[in-house]
Write an enzyme that holds these catalytic residues in place. Structure first.
Site, PDB file in Angstrom:
ATOM      1  N   GLY A  13       0.810  -1.312  -0.123  1.00  0.00           N
ATOM      2  CA  GLY A  13      -0.118  -0.120  -0.099  1.00  0.00           C
ATOM      3  C   GLY A  13       0.978   1.197  -0.065  1.00  0.00           C
ATOM      4  N   GLY A  18       0.643   3.574   4.382  1.00  0.00           N
ATOM      5  CA  GLY A  18       1.969   2.725   3.748  1.00  0.00           C
ATOM      6  C   GLY A  18       3.284   3.631   3.616  1.00  0.00           C
ATOM      7  N   PHE A 119     -15.000  20.870  13.279  1.00  0.00           N
ATOM      8  CA  PHE A 119     -15.512  19.616  12.635  1.00  0.00           C
ATOM      9  C   PHE A 119     -16.397  18.965  13.479  1.00  0.00           C
ATOM     10  CE2 PHE A 119     -13.671  16.619   9.139  1.00  0.00           C
ATOM     11  CZ  PHE A 119     -13.450  17.603   8.400  1.00  0.00           C
ATOM     12  N   ASP A 221      -8.625  -5.350  -0.472  1.00  0.00           N
ATOM     13  CA  ASP A 221      -7.952  -6.504  -0.479  1.00  0.00           C
ATOM     14  C   ASP A 221      -7.094  -7.147   0.565  1.00  0.00           C
ATOM     15  OD1 ASP A 221      -8.645  -5.978  -3.303  1.00  0.00           O
ATOM     16  OD2 ASP A 221      -6.599  -4.975  -3.794  1.00  0.00           O
ATOM     17  N   GLN A 240     -19.235   3.728   8.414  1.00  0.00           N
ATOM     18  CA  GLN A 240     -19.767   4.997   8.246  1.00  0.00           C
ATOM     19  C   GLN A 240     -20.238   5.533   7.123  1.00  0.00           C
ATOM     20  OE1 GLN A 240     -16.842   8.548   8.784  1.00  0.00           O
ATOM     21  NE2 GLN A 240     -17.907   8.254  10.679  1.00  0.00           N
ATOM     22  N   HIS A 242     -21.583   8.495   5.404  1.00  0.00           N
ATOM     23  CA  HIS A 242     -21.084  10.241   5.696  1.00  0.00           C
ATOM     24  C   HIS A 242     -22.426  11.037   5.237  1.00  0.00           C
ATOM     25  CE1 HIS A 242     -19.113  14.017   4.933  1.00  0.00           C
ATOM     26  NE2 HIS A 242     -18.160  13.713   5.421  1.00  0.00           N
ATOM     27  N   LEU A 252     -17.679  12.933  -2.378  1.00  0.00           N
ATOM     28  CA  LEU A 252     -17.731  13.302  -0.844  1.00  0.00           C
ATOM     29  C   LEU A 252     -17.770  14.954  -1.039  1.00  0.00           C
ATOM     30  CD1 LEU A 252     -17.768  12.654   2.050  1.00  0.00           C
ATOM     31  CD2 LEU A 252     -15.408  13.459   1.961  1.00  0.00           C
ATOM     32  N   GLU A 255     -16.986  17.540   5.204  1.00  0.00           N
ATOM     33  CA  GLU A 255     -17.542  17.915   6.682  1.00  0.00           C
ATOM     34  C   GLU A 255     -17.281  19.181   7.014  1.00  0.00           C
ATOM     35  OE1 GLU A 255     -18.246  15.089   9.766  1.00  0.00           O
ATOM     36  OE2 GLU A 255     -16.975  16.277  10.998  1.00  0.00           O
ATOM     37  N   ARG A 285     -21.158  11.817  12.902  1.00  0.00           N
ATOM     38  CA  ARG A 285     -21.634  11.679  11.561  1.00  0.00           C
ATOM     39  C   ARG A 285     -22.656  10.447  11.684  1.00  0.00           C
ATOM     40  NH1 ARG A 285     -16.063  11.159   8.072  1.00  0.00           N
ATOM     41  NH2 ARG A 285     -15.679  13.321   8.101  1.00  0.00           N
ATOM     42  N   HIS A 352     -18.753   5.420   3.145  1.00  0.00           N
ATOM     43  CA  HIS A 352     -17.653   6.211   3.364  1.00  0.00           C
ATOM     44  C   HIS A 352     -16.408   5.601   3.999  1.00  0.00           C
ATOM     45  CE1 HIS A 352     -15.415   9.875   3.171  1.00  0.00           C
ATOM     46  NE2 HIS A 352     -15.541  10.101   4.721  1.00  0.00           N
ATOM     47  N   ARG A 396     -16.375   6.839  13.542  1.00  0.00           N
ATOM     48  CA  ARG A 396     -15.041   7.665  13.563  1.00  0.00           C
ATOM     49  C   ARG A 396     -15.280   9.016  13.471  1.00  0.00           C
ATOM     50  NH1 ARG A 396     -12.258  10.036   9.291  1.00  0.00           N
ATOM     51  NH2 ARG A 396     -13.519   9.068   7.498  1.00  0.00           N
ATOM     52  N   SER A 401      -9.154  10.016  10.702  1.00  0.00           N
ATOM     53  CA  SER A 401      -8.440   8.968  10.087  1.00  0.00           C
ATOM     54  C   SER A 401      -7.064   9.294   9.348  1.00  0.00           C
ATOM     55  CB  SER A 401      -9.558   8.579   8.758  1.00  0.00           C
ATOM     56  OG  SER A 401      -8.665   7.517   8.104  1.00  0.00           O
TER      57      SER A 401
HETATM   58  C1  LIG Z   1     -13.688  11.218  -0.097  1.00  0.00           C
HETATM   59  C2  LIG Z   1     -12.837  10.858   1.122  1.00  0.00           C
HETATM   60  C3  LIG Z   1     -12.606  12.072   1.729  1.00  0.00           C
HETATM   61  C4  LIG Z   1     -11.965  11.945   3.179  1.00  0.00           C
HETATM   62  N1  LIG Z   1     -11.863  12.899   3.989  1.00  0.00           N
HETATM   63  C5  LIG Z   1     -10.949  12.787   5.189  1.00  0.00           C
HETATM   64  C6  LIG Z   1     -10.570  13.682   5.958  1.00  0.00           C
HETATM   65  O1  LIG Z   1     -10.853  14.864   5.807  1.00  0.00           O
HETATM   66  N2  LIG Z   1      -9.874  13.407   7.191  1.00  0.00           N
HETATM   67  C7  LIG Z   1      -9.714  12.346   7.399  1.00  0.00           C
HETATM   68  O2  LIG Z   1      -9.139  12.061   8.593  1.00  0.00           O
HETATM   69  N3  LIG Z   1     -10.020  11.200   6.677  1.00  0.00           N
HETATM   70  C8  LIG Z   1     -10.729  11.401   5.651  1.00  0.00           C
HETATM   71  N4  LIG Z   1     -11.108  10.254   4.666  1.00  0.00           N
HETATM   72  C9  LIG Z   1     -10.726   9.088   5.281  1.00  0.00           C
HETATM   73  C10 LIG Z   1      -9.143   8.800   4.929  1.00  0.00           C
HETATM   74  O3  LIG Z   1      -8.796   9.525   3.814  1.00  0.00           O
HETATM   75  C11 LIG Z   1      -8.897   7.325   4.636  1.00  0.00           C
HETATM   76  O4  LIG Z   1      -9.500   6.558   5.632  1.00  0.00           O
HETATM   77  C12 LIG Z   1      -7.399   7.107   4.425  1.00  0.00           C
HETATM   78  O5  LIG Z   1      -6.835   7.940   3.480  1.00  0.00           O
HETATM   79  C13 LIG Z   1      -6.962   5.646   4.345  1.00  0.00           C
HETATM   80  O6  LIG Z   1      -5.512   5.702   4.002  1.00  0.00           O
HETATM   81  P1  LIG Z   1      -4.791   4.328   3.908  1.00  0.00           P
HETATM   82  O7  LIG Z   1      -3.120   4.754   3.757  1.00  0.00           O
HETATM   83  O8  LIG Z   1      -5.167   3.370   4.895  1.00  0.00           O
HETATM   84  O9  LIG Z   1      -5.180   3.629   2.588  1.00  0.00           O
HETATM   85  P2  LIG Z   1      -5.429   4.260   0.646  1.00  0.00           P
HETATM   86  O10 LIG Z   1      -4.925   5.710   0.793  1.00  0.00           O
HETATM   87  O11 LIG Z   1      -6.662   3.996   0.405  1.00  0.00           O
HETATM   88  O12 LIG Z   1      -4.052   3.545   0.547  1.00  0.00           O
HETATM   89  C14 LIG Z   1      -4.306   1.940   0.080  1.00  0.00           C
HETATM   90  C15 LIG Z   1      -3.071   1.601  -0.807  1.00  0.00           C
HETATM   91  O13 LIG Z   1      -2.874   0.245  -0.996  1.00  0.00           O
HETATM   92  C16 LIG Z   1      -2.730  -0.208  -1.972  1.00  0.00           C
HETATM   93  N5  LIG Z   1      -3.457  -1.241  -2.421  1.00  0.00           N
HETATM   94  C17 LIG Z   1      -4.644  -1.943  -2.072  1.00  0.00           C
HETATM   95  N6  LIG Z   1      -4.897  -3.337  -2.215  1.00  0.00           N
HETATM   96  C18 LIG Z   1      -3.823  -3.650  -2.873  1.00  0.00           C
HETATM   97  C19 LIG Z   1      -3.165  -4.772  -3.535  1.00  0.00           C
HETATM   98  N7  LIG Z   1      -4.076  -6.013  -3.518  1.00  0.00           N
HETATM   99  N8  LIG Z   1      -2.019  -4.891  -3.850  1.00  0.00           N
HETATM  100  C20 LIG Z   1      -1.136  -3.827  -3.856  1.00  0.00           C
HETATM  101  N9  LIG Z   1      -1.520  -2.585  -3.425  1.00  0.00           N
HETATM  102  C21 LIG Z   1      -2.990  -2.666  -2.936  1.00  0.00           C
HETATM  103  C22 LIG Z   1      -3.506   0.786  -3.039  1.00  0.00           C
HETATM  104  O14 LIG Z   1      -2.508   0.895  -4.359  1.00  0.00           O
HETATM  105  C23 LIG Z   1      -3.044   2.069  -2.154  1.00  0.00           C
HETATM  106  O15 LIG Z   1      -1.810   2.334  -2.319  1.00  0.00           O
HETATM  107  C24 LIG Z   1     -11.761  10.787   3.558  1.00  0.00           C
HETATM  108  C25 LIG Z   1     -11.916   9.622   2.885  1.00  0.00           C
HETATM  109  C26 LIG Z   1     -12.710   9.722   1.747  1.00  0.00           C
HETATM  110  C27 LIG Z   1     -13.240   8.547   0.775  1.00  0.00           C
END
Ligand SMILES: Cc1cc2nc3c(=O)[nH]c(=O)nc-3n(C[C@H](O)[C@H](O)[C@H](O)COP(=O)(O)OP(=O)(O)OC[C@H]3O[C@@H](n4cnc5c(N)ncnc54)[C@H](O)[C@@H]3O)c2cc1C
Lengths: 583, 235
Positions: A13, A18, A119, A221, A240, A242, A252, A255, A285, A352, A396, A401
């Protein structure tokens, strides 16, 4: 032929979690690789808008991480683990300052300090007064954060395997995770990534639902991989909704829009949130989403179908809109064809975020809870949305997040530095490795059956209809049955026609579909079993929170088993927050 | 609606060819070109390769050339397109398959401008202050989503793909040169001082015309030149 690449640690990731883990591992001098199915800046973290919480006190100087802790526990409806929440909130200010030094272009206030906005669910003095705690880069905080973390990895020369898709975990006979099976999307080449430590940072799974704010690639995944490898999943019923997904596309509307003063409106012209909560539009939320649903159910929805509500920012100053909400204006214009300065934005509660996930310790070590006991899975870590530490519990708080992914991404890296021992050889036998490719070969060899895409729509419909904002026994029972059948059929008959090697997106999507089905089933199992309403999980047949029986995490096993796991109530430095009702 | 797409699978095809899809836009949910492409992939031809992730114009995956102009499929409204649509992969980049291009060189140029804050501050405990005016200098620069639409539309990048940094890389360079917290202005300007890296830009605004985020790389390049002419300490 399966190639082998060996590392001390691999991070699956390239999102915020990541990339932050990779920096910490790089600092520890480990030979690491980040594997991502998309180029890192295309990860879904990029879409986060509103901000990231930390009690910096730039606006109200008496803000304190202990208030943030209190809000987060309360917001979680007491399902969050208080030791982990304490750690996250205490680490938050230092974490933001670290990001600032990495170059994150935060918006600024008139004193040149990091800009903080209001928020949902945020307070001072333990719920007494509202507070501005959410640090923001306009309404593009996720973009700014993800690019900054990627840039730091460019500086540190982190090794990336971009556009590689991880299929499954490789587990050896001693139950240790010793790497992953993967496929290079560009060439079709297979590879066993061998590693002493594997970090899952694969993000969310919103695509199990029909309408979602999540990217196409949020297919759960990592969750599915862990589950299939015999590791339990926790609190999977906690999805959640939204309150403000754009009506139609689900994109989105942050908020932060309400944080800056926007308000929800029904068809009768009432700003209805004041009726439901003392925090009005800035309630948590789960509360706002249910309130909007109540308005819609009672015929006060908007539009010809009366199936959505409106978000009104017409009273905000031009300056606030231009400087603090430029992205929202752009989204409304492009995707809804309206100018939010003139017309309110059509919105509807939309899936969301997954509060549940792979259970971990506050250091990111993966826990397998079996027969009432926690066991650490050797060689496996998880961070970010796929993990369940649990800091979000049943609901949340907005902007917690981005904080979670950075704090625990770093913690994982640091923990690996402490526990990783180069002399500890983790062997995988040929059979172990082949097991992780078996699903691949099976699907690859299948040349007829049901097109894998034909499973998507039915799954998404079932989730949307039977596991939405409101849930009830009978519908869920039927829903779970259908999902299980769908999954069985998928395993028996799903196939992809295109067997070409180069950039075969059909093949990748088929494996994503396999993962989505596992996540959907795990959600359905948990939701059906939890017989109470808590946070985002609202059951019409059990409308009350039941602390006697359900103040516990729900654990689901791949074989269908269910267990309850204790919630942690022992923060180290502060008194635990005592149970109370939320409004 | 008729959608013509350039197809190419290196394992099967000697040369790229055009394939026509007749798409009934009422057959699927969604109003963007990406929705139509997803429909083609699921209902008509599963072998079509595209990149996409967020579907909301922030991840920068689905840049392509639509009726002669680069843009994001997820931000291109079907109702604003004519009955006949022709889609090519982004020009100037090697094709991997169908609409998927190899962006390695684009990323190398990005890396070459050292796209990360370099500050000499030793006090890591406190935030660095930045006035609202100084922060405003980054607006229009930091929002880049690295879709490649600009660089792929730039003739100077086509002629000197290895030597000219291209609009995206230069926009990023400007983002750091103008950041009041960065202490490597001179080094950054020196890094762009040869005949090619910055100076191949002919100021024709192709980049600006196609940027899906409404950014203006040409202006950023002009700003870098102003900074160059104002002088810096050669290293
Ligand atoms: C529209 C939107 C707005 C948001 N706004 C906010 C906010 O303002 N504040 C807040 O705190 N949170 C917010 N959130 C929530 C927050 O953004 C996410 O929960 C957070 O960014 C997730 O980060 P992550 O690193 O866990 O995953 P991600 O950023 O989703 O990254 C996942 C990674 O895993 C990789 N991956 C997945 N499966 C595989 C596989 N099988 N093989 C290889 N690679 C793989 C992908 O390529 C990617 O690089 C928002 C969410 C959304 C959807």
């Amino acid at each position: 032929m399966i190639a082998v690449k060996a590392f001390d640690a691999i991070v699956i990731g390239g999102g915020g979690a990541g990339l932050r883990a990779a920096l910490a591992l790089g600092d520890a001098g480990k030979k690491i690789a980040v594997i991502s199915k998309v180029f890192p800046t295309r990860s879904h973290t990029v879409a986060a808008q509103g901000g990231i919480n930390a009690a910096l006190g730039n606006v109200q100087h008496d803000d304190d991480w202990r208030y943030h802790f209190y809000d987060t526990v309360l917001g979680s409806d007491f399902l969050g683990d208080q030791d982990a929440i304490e750690y996250m909130c205490k680490e938050a200010p230092r974490t933001i300052i670290e990001l600032e030094h990495m170059g994150l272009p935060f918006s600024r206030d008139e004193n040149g300090k990091i800009y903080q906005r209001a928020f949902g669910g945020q307070s001072r003095f333990f719920g007494k007064e509202p507070v501005k705690r959410t640090c923001a880069a306009a309404d593009r905080t996720g973009h700014a954060l993800l690019h900054t973390l990627y840039q730091q990895n460019v500086a540190k020369r982190t090794q990336f395997f971009n556009e590689w898709f991880v299929l499954d975990l490789v587990k050896n006979q001693h139950g240790a995770v010793v790497g992953v099976s993967a496929i290079d999307i560009v060439s079709g080449e297979l590879c066993y990534f061998m590693a002493r430590q594997t970090v899952l940072a694969t993000g969310g799974a919103g695509r199990i639902y029909h309408s979602s704010t999540n990217a196409y690639i949020c297919t759960g995944d990592g969750l599915a991989m862990a589950w299939r490898a015999g590791i339990c999943l926790q609190d999977m019923e906690m999805w959640q909704f939204h309150p403000t997904g754009l009506y139609g596309s689900g994109i989105l509307i942050s908020e932060g829009t309400r944080g800056e003063g926007g308000r929800l409106l029904n068809s009768q012209g009432d700003y209805y949130m004041t009726k439901y909560s003392s925090m009005a539009d800035l309630a948590c939320r789960d509360i706002v989403a249910r309130s909007s649903m109540e308005e819609i159910i009672h015929g006060r929805g908007c539009g010809p179908k009366k199936d959505h509500v409106l978000l009104d920012i017409r009273e905000l100053s031009e300056e606030t809109i231009a400087q603090k909400l430029p992205g929202i204006t752009e989204i409304s214009k492009i995707y809804a064809g309206i100018d939010p300065k003139q017309d309110p934005i059509p919105v509807v509660p939309t899936v969301h975020y997954l509060m549940g996930g792979i259970p971990t310790t506050p250091y990111g070590e993966v826990i397998n809870h079996k027969n009432g006991k926690d066991e650490i899975v050797p060689g496996l870590f998880a961070a970010g949305e796929c993990a369940c530490v649990s800091v979000h519990g049943a609901n949340r708080l907005g902007a917690n997040s981005l904080l979670d992914i950075v704090v625990f991404g770093r913690a994982v890296g640091q923990r690996i530095q402490e526990v990783d021992n180069a002399s500890q050889v983790q062997e995988a036998s040929r059979t172990d490795i082949e097991a992780a490719f078996s699903a691949y070969y099976e699907m690859e060899e299948r040349t007829e059956g049901d097109a894998f895409v034909s499973f998507r729509e039915p799954m998404q419909r079932l989730m949307q209809d039977d596991f939405g904002v409101y849930r009830e026994e009978e519908k869920m029972q039927k829903g779970l049955g259908s999902l299980q059948e769908l999954r069985q059929n998928f395993h028996k008959s799903a196939y992809y026609k295109d067997k070409s090697s180069v950039f075969n997106t059909s093949r990748i999507e088929a494996f994503e579909m396999r993962n989505l089905l596992d996540v959907a089933v795990s959600t359905a199992q948990s939701a059906l079993t939890r017989k109470e309403s808590r946070g985002a999980h609202s059951r019409v047949d059990y409308p009350k929170r039941d602390d006697q029986n359900w103040l516990c995490h729900s654990i689901v096993h791949y074989d269908g088993g269910f267990e309850k796991r204790m919630v942690n109530n022992s923060p180290k430095e502060v008194e635990p927050v005592a149970l109370k009702e939320r409004h | 609606m008729q959608i013509n797409i350039q197809r190419f699978d290196p394992d099967k095809d000697e040369n790229p060819y055009m394939k026509t899809y007749t798409v009934d836009t009422s057959a699927f949910h969604g109003v963007m070109l990406l929705d139509a492409l997803e429909y083609i992939k699921t209902a008509l031809d599963d072998s079509l390769a595209i990149r996409r992730s967020c579907g909301g114009g922030v991840c920068g995956s689905d840049g392509m050339n639509v009726n002669g102009k680069n843009g994001l499929a997820c931000q291109t409204l079907l109702k604003e397109l004519p009955e006949k649509v022709t889609i090519y992969p982004m020009p100037g980049m090697p094709v991997i398959r169908d609409l998927v291009v190899d962006m390695s060189q684009f990323y190398q140029h990005y890396d070459s401008v050292e796209p990360y804050l370099q500050s000499d501050t030793s006090d890591l405990e406190a935030e660095q202050l930045q006035s609202e005016e100084d922060r405003a200098k980054l607006d229009g620069l930091y929002e880049c989503i690295m879709c490649g639409c600009c660089t792929s539309a730039c003739p100077s990048s086509w002629w000197n793909p290895d030597k000219f940094v291209g609009p995206q890389g230069l926009l990023t360079a400007a983002r750091f040169v103008l950041d009041s917290r960065d202490d490597k202005r001179d080094e950054r300007l020196e890094n762009l001082s040869d005949k090619y890296r910055l100076y191949r830009c002919r100021g024709i605004f192709n980049c600006t015309n196609v940027c899906p985020k409404g950014l203006n790389p040409t202006a950023a390049i002009a700003e870098l030149r102003v900074q160059q002419s104002e002088g810096y300490n050669e290293l």
